[in-house]
Design a protein around this motif. Sequence first.
Motif, PDB file in Angstrom:
ATOM      1  N   GLN A 174       5.094  -4.544 125.600  1.00 24.21           N
ATOM      2  CA  GLN A 174       3.937  -5.317 125.148  1.00 24.21           C
ATOM      3  C   GLN A 174       3.693  -6.396 126.186  1.00 24.21           C
ATOM      4  O   GLN A 174       4.637  -7.052 126.615  1.00 24.21           O
ATOM      5  CB  GLN A 174       4.246  -5.995 123.815  1.00 24.21           C
ATOM      6  CG  GLN A 174       4.731  -5.049 122.743  1.00 24.21           C
ATOM      7  CD  GLN A 174       4.892  -5.750 121.390  1.00 24.21           C
ATOM      8  OE1 GLN A 174       4.627  -6.944 121.257  1.00 24.21           O
ATOM      9  NE2 GLN A 174       5.319  -4.991 120.401  1.00 24.21           N
ATOM     10  N   CYS A 215       5.683  -9.619 129.881  1.00 23.69           N
ATOM     11  CA  CYS A 215       5.908  -8.389 129.127  1.00 23.69           C
ATOM     12  C   CYS A 215       7.269  -8.464 128.438  1.00 23.69           C
ATOM     13  O   CYS A 215       8.233  -8.975 129.020  1.00 23.69           O
ATOM     14  CB  CYS A 215       5.892  -7.162 130.040  1.00 23.69           C
ATOM     15  SG  CYS A 215       4.300  -6.856 130.850  1.00 23.69           S
ATOM     16  N   SER A 240      -5.863 -11.358 128.201  1.00 20.12           N
ATOM     17  CA  SER A 240      -5.875 -10.063 127.519  1.00 20.12           C
ATOM     18  C   SER A 240      -4.474  -9.757 126.991  1.00 20.12           C
ATOM     19  O   SER A 240      -3.491 -10.374 127.421  1.00 20.12           O
ATOM     20  CB  SER A 240      -6.292  -8.944 128.475  1.00 20.12           C
ATOM     21  OG  SER A 240      -5.238  -8.669 129.384  1.00 20.12           O
ATOM     22  N   THR A 241      -4.418  -8.802 126.068  1.00 27.43           N
ATOM     23  CA  THR A 241      -3.117  -8.325 125.605  1.00 27.43           C
ATOM     24  C   THR A 241      -3.122  -6.796 125.710  1.00 27.43           C
ATOM     25  O   THR A 241      -4.173  -6.168 125.612  1.00 27.43           O
ATOM     26  CB  THR A 241      -2.836  -8.714 124.135  1.00 27.43           C
ATOM     27  OG1 THR A 241      -3.832  -8.096 123.315  1.00 27.43           O
ATOM     28  CG2 THR A 241      -2.871 -10.201 123.918  1.00 27.43           C
ATOM     29  N   THR A 242      -1.954  -6.219 125.943  1.00 30.43           N
ATOM     30  CA  THR A 242      -1.843  -4.766 126.042  1.00 30.43           C
ATOM     31  C   THR A 242      -0.734  -4.281 125.123  1.00 30.43           C
ATOM     32  O   THR A 242       0.412  -4.745 125.246  1.00 30.43           O
ATOM     33  CB  THR A 242      -1.514  -4.345 127.500  1.00 30.43           C
ATOM     34  OG1 THR A 242      -2.439  -4.981 128.377  1.00 30.43           O
ATOM     35  CG2 THR A 242      -1.610  -2.834 127.678  1.00 30.43           C
ATOM     36  N   ASP A 243      -1.087  -3.376 124.226  1.00 28.29           N
ATOM     37  CA  ASP A 243      -0.123  -2.768 123.293  1.00 28.29           C
ATOM     38  C   ASP A 243       0.598  -3.785 122.411  1.00 28.29           C
ATOM     39  O   ASP A 243       1.740  -3.573 122.035  1.00 28.29           O
ATOM     40  CB  ASP A 243       0.908  -1.930 124.067  1.00 28.29           C
ATOM     41  CG  ASP A 243       0.240  -0.748 124.755  1.00 28.29           C
ATOM     42  OD1 ASP A 243      -0.615  -0.105 124.124  1.00 28.29           O
ATOM     43  OD2 ASP A 243       0.569  -0.484 125.929  1.00 28.29           O
TER      44      ASP A 243
END
Length: 398
Positions: free
Chosen positions: A26, A90, A187-190
Amino acid sequence: MFSPPLFVVLALGRIVAGAATTSFKQCVELNVSVPVVATNHFFIQPRVDSTIDAVDWQQNTTTWSTPSAKDRIISENHINQNFSIHAQLCIPSQKGLKAGILQLATHGLGFDKRYWDVQVQPEEYSYLDATIRAGYSFLSYDRLGTGLSEKPNAYDTVQLPTEIEILAGLTKLARSGQLISASTILSTTDVSNETDILNFKPTKTVHVGHAFGSYLMTLMLGRPGYGQLSDGALMTGLLFNTYLNVLDVKSFNHEFAKEYDPVLFANYTSGYFVLGSKTDLQKLFLRKTNFDPALLTYLNEIKQPETVGEYASESTTDVLPANDFKAPILFFAGEFDWFLCLGNCTGTYNEAMTRQVFPNAIDPTPYLQPNTGHANTLSLNASAGYQVMYNYLGNHGL
Ligand SMILES: *[C@@H]1O[C@H](CO)[C@@H](O)[C@H](O)[C@H]1NC(C)=O
Ligand SMILES: *[C@@H]1O[C@H](CO)[C@@H](O)[C@H](O)[C@H]1NC(C)=O
Ligand SMILES: *[C@@H]1O[C@H](CO)[C@@H](O)[C@H](O)[C@H]1NC(C)=O
Ligand SMILES: *[C@@H]1O[C@H](CO)[C@@H](O)[C@H](O)[C@H]1NC(C)=O
Ligand SMILES: *[C@@H]1O[C@H](CO)[C@@H](O)[C@H](O)[C@H]1NC(C)=O
Ligand SMILES: *[C@@H]1O[C@H](CO)[C@@H](O)[C@H](O)[C@H]1NC(C)=O
Ligand SMILES: *[C@@H]1O[C@H](CO)[C@@H](O)[C@H](O)[C@H]1NC(C)=O
């Protein structure tokens, strides 16, 4: 029999796949405001506003009769401001025992943080992905003047004293759990549940650097009060040895960044230059028999400018003994690093020099990655090298 049009099937397939796949990591992309108080210098040196100027700058600063950078200082330049630094944090999606250990990565000259996350065969080359899979959390950032970070004055502002303070400042923010509150989230990812990543506070911080990034770590750890900011150091592309500094800016050709690529480097002003040719990139970073030409092409695509001020301030920023750094340190170099050891690192490691800089470090260890040049994340067998680094940390409780 009814069958839906192909695009519907494809679209559904994507949605189902997306929902079913839980990523192993994440991430949040951050615009961090890092407070800096530092003493830079104003230097006598030519300006670089074209590629013709860039060549002239190279000749000018390396002419034998040109005074050293120390003797070209005009006055001190006191920096007291907040810099916008682009960073990515992350964490592993499945929290294991090491998720509280943060690796904080500083890339070298000529790159930005993408050095740690190579997108050609990422399962082999991405240090970020390997590190998360090994259970650690990972913070990387674009050094001042690169990538998506702020690009201030290339002569007077982007200098080593300021970059040292940015690394120290980011470290302090991360260690105190204030990284997110000092940032805008871009932004954010997963990230399905933001609680863990937005409240992330490491139990331990390991610094990892490449080349100039490792050198900045060395300088940072020697500054008063900063040695305790680190629980371990992975110095890649750095090895104290007799051939250090034999090759220098005379050996490579720079071009004015904005002239080299007016679109890609539109935001780079006077004093920012970039290695123009793939041959220079190959010489500096890679080693035949051990690279995939696709990685040279990739490197050429992700390369980043450097500044006049970084070169000027290199020799005016002293290395101080890191008396307060009492943690494990690994020097991970390519066996055939041309830049670092003039092409052959075997037998060149200087333990006395290392001990002068890190007198109280635990188990300083040199490791030579077989067949590899200067950029170990872009060389064949990269991932086996990463395991060596994690094993070293594991052997020291990290
Ligand atoms: C980061 O924040 C600063 C203000 O603190 C702003 O000027 C800058 O444009 C932002 N950068 C990005 C990439 O959002
Ligand atoms: C180098 O540049 C400086 C500043 O422009 C100038 O004063 C000096 O004469 C130049 N030296 C040489 C050797 O070109
Ligand atoms: C840096 O940002 C902090 C927090 O927003 C602010 O209090 C401080 O005045 C800023 N420092 C400078 C030198 O602008
Ligand atoms: C998110 O994670 C936190 C901590 O792991 C947990 O306490 C919380 O219940 C979770 N929230 C949701 C909506 O699942
Ligand atoms: C240049 O900076 C502007 C404003 O911050 C940004 O929108 C743009 O994407 C940047 N251009 C490049 C090529 O990075
Ligand atoms: C590198 O140096 C070592 C030590 O002198 C030597 O044994 C080895 O043959 C050298 N390797 C190459 C490729 O020259
Ligand atoms: C790959 O790297 C590992 C770890 O350094 C090393 O043990 C192994 O010999 C390397 N393999 C080759 C083919 O160089």
